[in-house]
Design an enzyme around this catalytic site. Structure first.
Site, PDB file in Angstrom:
ATOM      1  N   CYS A 175      96.663  -2.368  90.082  1.00  0.00           N
ATOM      2  CA  CYS A 175      95.390  -1.689  89.806  1.00  0.00           C
ATOM      3  C   CYS A 175      95.646  -0.252  89.326  1.00  0.00           C
ATOM      4  O   CYS A 175      96.136  -0.056  88.233  1.00  0.00           O
ATOM      5  CB  CYS A 175      94.487  -1.749  91.029  1.00  0.00           C
ATOM      6  SG  CYS A 175      92.747  -1.362  90.668  1.00  0.00           S
ATOM      7  N   HIS A 193      94.581  -7.530  92.909  1.00  0.00           N
ATOM      8  CA  HIS A 193      95.309  -7.052  94.085  1.00  0.00           C
ATOM      9  C   HIS A 193      95.991  -8.180  94.854  1.00  0.00           C
ATOM     10  O   HIS A 193      95.405  -8.750  95.781  1.00  0.00           O
ATOM     11  CB  HIS A 193      94.353  -6.320  95.022  1.00  0.00           C
ATOM     12  CG  HIS A 193      93.927  -4.991  94.547  1.00  0.00           C
ATOM     13  ND1 HIS A 193      94.517  -3.815  94.958  1.00  0.00           N
ATOM     14  CD2 HIS A 193      92.956  -4.624  93.670  1.00  0.00           C
ATOM     15  CE1 HIS A 193      93.921  -2.785  94.366  1.00  0.00           C
ATOM     16  NE2 HIS A 193      92.975  -3.257  93.576  1.00  0.00           N
ATOM     17  N   GLU A 234      98.228  -7.859  97.074  1.00  0.00           N
ATOM     18  CA  GLU A 234      98.463  -7.431  98.455  1.00  0.00           C
ATOM     19  C   GLU A 234      97.277  -7.712  99.365  1.00  0.00           C
ATOM     20  O   GLU A 234      97.397  -7.654 100.599  1.00  0.00           O
ATOM     21  CB  GLU A 234      98.842  -5.946  98.499  1.00  0.00           C
ATOM     22  CG  GLU A 234      97.694  -4.956  98.415  1.00  0.00           C
ATOM     23  CD  GLU A 234      97.168  -4.733  97.004  1.00  0.00           C
ATOM     24  OE1 GLU A 234      96.489  -3.722  96.799  1.00  0.00           O
ATOM     25  OE2 GLU A 234      97.424  -5.571  96.113  1.00  0.00           O
TER      26      GLU A 234
END
EC number: 6.3.5.3
Length: 224
Positions: A85, A194, A196
């Site tokens: 990002c 994302h 994560e």
């Protein structure tokens, strides 16, 4: 394996990235934007957030931070680097990846779970995935529209450097529905969504994102 996670003023997802590193079985190492020491890490993650409040352009100020001088040099030596990002924006601003990330086509912040199609597994961060596989990870950005001139787009497509593409509806108007790209050597990868935030079924829409962090570990193990 030790993986550095950088924190800039305005970074939001450094803790999440460090958690993903631990889930994958590596040791996260906190790196500070004002330092010039990568502490001997084996890979670097430039996480998401709003570094320096996205003033000037998202990622522009962060790209000039002292730590990024070291990241650029390390990438030149083959150190794997992942930008997520705002981290993707920073890598583009720093010249490690081509193109730019601009305001979403609808001029709205997009926050949704997004399907991505894996276009390339020939990178340090996607070796544990399969070409054509679809993964589900969160997307949350206001300046996530990837743009590049025609020659750059042709080069990215022709060289197999488009790593992820939005599946289904294009959420932000990105050219060629590009969600992530790599450097020519495949060691540096940037993507807007994302991974994560998709490492645990309890907190994310899937565990698909964990494969990116496991990929870099597997690559290091095979090279040892």
């Amino acid at each position: 394996m030790r993986i550095g996670v950088i924190t800039f003023p305005g970074t939001l997802d450094d803790v999440d990235a460090a958690r993903a590193v631990r889930y994958a079985g590596a040791e996260p190492v906190a790196l500070w934007h004002a330092d010039r020491d990568l502490q001997g890490v084996d890979a670097v993650i430039v996480p998401g957030g709003f570094s320096y409040g996205d003033y000037l352009r998202a990622g522009a100020i962060a790209s000039m931070a002292p730590i990024m001088t070291e990241v650029v040099a390390a990438a030149g030596r083959g150190t794997p680097v992942l930008g997520i990002c705002n981290g993707f924006q920073i890598l583009c601003e720093a010249g490690l990846l081509p193109g730019a990330l601009t305001r979403n086509s609808g001029l709205h912040f997009v926050c949704r779970d997004q399907r991505l199609r894996v276009e390339s597994t020939a990178t340090a961060w996607t070796g544990a995935l399969s070409a054509g596989q679809e993964i589900l990870v969160p997307l949350k950005s206001g300046e996530g529209r990837f743009v590049a001139d025609a020659a750059t787009l042709e080069r990215l497509e022709g060289d197999g450097r488009v790593v992820f593409r939005y599946a289904g509806a294009n959420p932000n108007g990105a050219m060629s529905a590009i969600a992530g790209i790599s450097s020519a050597d495949g060691r540096v990868v940037g993507l807007m969504p994302h991974p994560e935030h998709a490492i645990d079924a309890l907190t994310g829409p899937s565990q698909d994102g964990l494969a990116l962090f496991r990929s870099v570990l597997q690559g290091a193990a095979s090279a040892a």
